[in-house]
Design an enzyme around this catalytic site. Structure first.
Site, mmCIF file in Angstrom:
data_model
loop_
_atom_site.group_PDB
_atom_site.id
_atom_site.type_symbol
_atom_site.label_atom_id
_atom_site.label_comp_id
_atom_site.label_asym_id
_atom_site.label_seq_id
_atom_site.Cartn_x
_atom_site.Cartn_y
_atom_site.Cartn_z
ATOM 1 C CB CYS A 102 -37.378 -29.088 -0.875
ATOM 2 S SG CYS A 102 -38.601 -29.424 -1.918
ATOM 3 C CE LYS A 141 -31.713 -35.846 1.216
ATOM 4 N NZ LYS A 141 -32.085 -35.231 -0.131
ATOM 5 N NE ARG A 228 -37.467 -39.242 -6.919
ATOM 6 C CZ ARG A 228 -37.756 -38.398 -7.815
ATOM 7 N NH1 ARG A 228 -38.001 -38.946 -8.918
ATOM 8 N NH2 ARG A 228 -38.060 -37.479 -7.664
#
Length: 337
Positions: A102, A141, A228
C-alpha cells in the site's frame, strides 16, 4: 494443481484486496461468480490488537462461501502483527496475508505497506512472527520496489520465501508510481523465473479476459490477481471460468443485492447509501446514460430512492460502444490496495 499453502484453488483468478471494496458483501459476490480467493481489504494490526470495534467489523465473513478465508493485515512491527494475526485466526482466518504494497502515506509513515519494502529483514521477521504465532499459511503482497532506482522485488521474494511465505503477490508497479503509469509485467515473469516453487500472483492492468490470459501466458505466474478490473464487473470472474457476461436483468438484480448486503454490513442506512455511491458509479461504467445516473444517485440518501433509481437505470441499460475505456468521471482512486 493450483495450491496455496494447504489449499487447492479451483482456478487461477483472485480478487485483489482493496480498501473500501473488499468487504464481505463484495467478496461473497466475487466468490459466487467464480473467484478462487478473495482476501479482505487491509485491516489494521493495531486496531485488531486494541479490539477496536470498527476494525473488528472487517473480520466478519461468510463461512459458507469464503473458502478459504484470507485476512489481509497491515502493520510494521513483527510482535504486533503476530498478535493481530492471532485475533484473526480466532475469528476464523485460514490464511494471513500481509500488505507490503500500500503506497498511502499514513500507512507508509508507520513502516507498514510499502514501507516494508525499505526494510527487507523486518518484512521477513513479520512473516516468521505470524507463522510462529498462528501456524497458518502466510502470504504477502508487495510492489516491484520503492521507486525505479530501487527495484528490490527479487531480494524481497528471497527473504520472504526463506521466512516461510506460502505465496507472493506482486503489483508490478513501484511505490512511487502509485496507481499511475503502466504495470511492468516483466517483473512478474522475472519473479516466477527466479522462484519457480513459490506460488506467484501477478497483479496490475488486468481488466479483461484477454488481459488475464495474456498475463498467464507472458509471465508464467500461477495466479492472476484482479483489482480495479473487477470494480463494477464481478462477472469478469464468471467469464474467466467460461461463463457468459451479465445480462441487463442480472446486472440490475446483483446491484440491488449488493446494495442491500452493503447496507446490512454497514449498519447506518444513510451512511451505507453514501458509501455505496462509488460502487454504483463503477457498475454504471460503460453503460448508456451512466453520467446522468451517477449525477442522480449522488443526490440521493434514501435507500428506497436509490433502489428505484437503480431499477430504472440498470434494468434496460445497454453497453455504450462510444464510452471511453476510462471515463474521467469515474473515480477508481478510492480502491487502494
Amino acid at each position: 494443481m493450483l495450491k496455496l499453502g494447504p489449499y487447492t484453488l479451483p482456478n487461477p483468478y483472485i480478487l485483489a484486496p482493496m480498501a473500501g471494496v473488499s468487504e464481505r458483501p463484495f467478496r461473497v459476490i466475487a466468490f459466487r461468480l467464480g473467484a478462487a480467493l478473495c482476501p479482505t481489504e487491509l485491516v489494521s494490526a493495531q486496531g485488531l490488537m486494541r479490539q477496536n470495534q470498527r476494525t473488528l467489523k472487517y473480520l466478519r465473513y461468510d463461512a459458507q462461501v469464503e473458502k478459504p478465508y484470507s485476512l489481509q493485515i497491515f502493520g510494521g512491527e513483527p510482535e504486533a502483527m503476530a498478535l493481530a494475526a492471532k485475533v484473526g485466526k480466532d475469528a476464523g482466518a485460514q490464511i494471513i496475508d500481509i500488505n507490503m504494497g500500500c503506497p498511502v502515506k499514513k500507512v507508509v509513515r508507520n513502516g507498514a505497506g510499502s514501507g516494508l519494502l525499505c526494510d527487507v529483514p523486518r518484512a521477513a521477521a513479520v512473516v516468521r512472527a505470524i507463522r510462529d504465532a498462528t501456524g497458518l499459511p502466510v502470504t504477502c503482497k508487495i510492489r516491484s520496489g520503492w521507486d525505479a532506482q530501487s527495484l528490490n522485488y527479487l531480494q524481497m521474494a528471497e527473504s520472504l520465501q526463506e521466512a516461510g511465505c506460502a505465496g507472493l503477490a506482486i503489483h508490478a508497479r513501484t511505490r512511487a508510481q502509485g496507481y499511475s503509469g503502466q504495470a511492468d509485467w516483466s517483473h512478474i515473469a522475472s519473479l516466477k523465473r527466479h522462484f519457480p516453487e513459490l506460488p506467484i500472483m501477478g497483479n496490475g492492468d488486468v481488466k479483461t479476459v484477454a488481459d488475464a490470459h495474456r498475463m498467464l501466458d507472458a509471465t508464467g505466474c500461477d495466479f492472476v490477481m484482479i483489482g480495479r478490473g473487477a470494480l463494477g464487473n464481478p462477472w469478469l470472474f464468471r467469464e474467466l471460468t467460461g461463463g457468459p457476461p451479465a445480462t441487463p436483468e442480472e446486472r440490475c438484480e446483483l446491484v440491488l443485492e449488493h446494495a442491500q448486503a452493503h447496507a446490512e454490513f454497514f449498519g447506518d442506512p444513510v451512511g451505507a447509501v453514501r458509501s455505496f455511491r462509488r460502487h454504483l458509479a463503477w457498475y454504471a461504467h460503460g453503460l448508456k446514460g451512466a453520467a446522468h445516473f451517477r449525477s442522480e444517485v449522488n443526490q440521493l440518501d434514501s435507500p428506497q430512492a436509490v433502489e428505484d433509481s437503480v431499477r430504472r437505470f440498470f434494468a434496460g441499460a445497454d453497453t455504450d460502444p462510444s464510452a471511453p475505456l476510462e471515463e474521467p468521471e469515474v473515480d477508481y482512486r478510492a480502491a487502494l490496495g
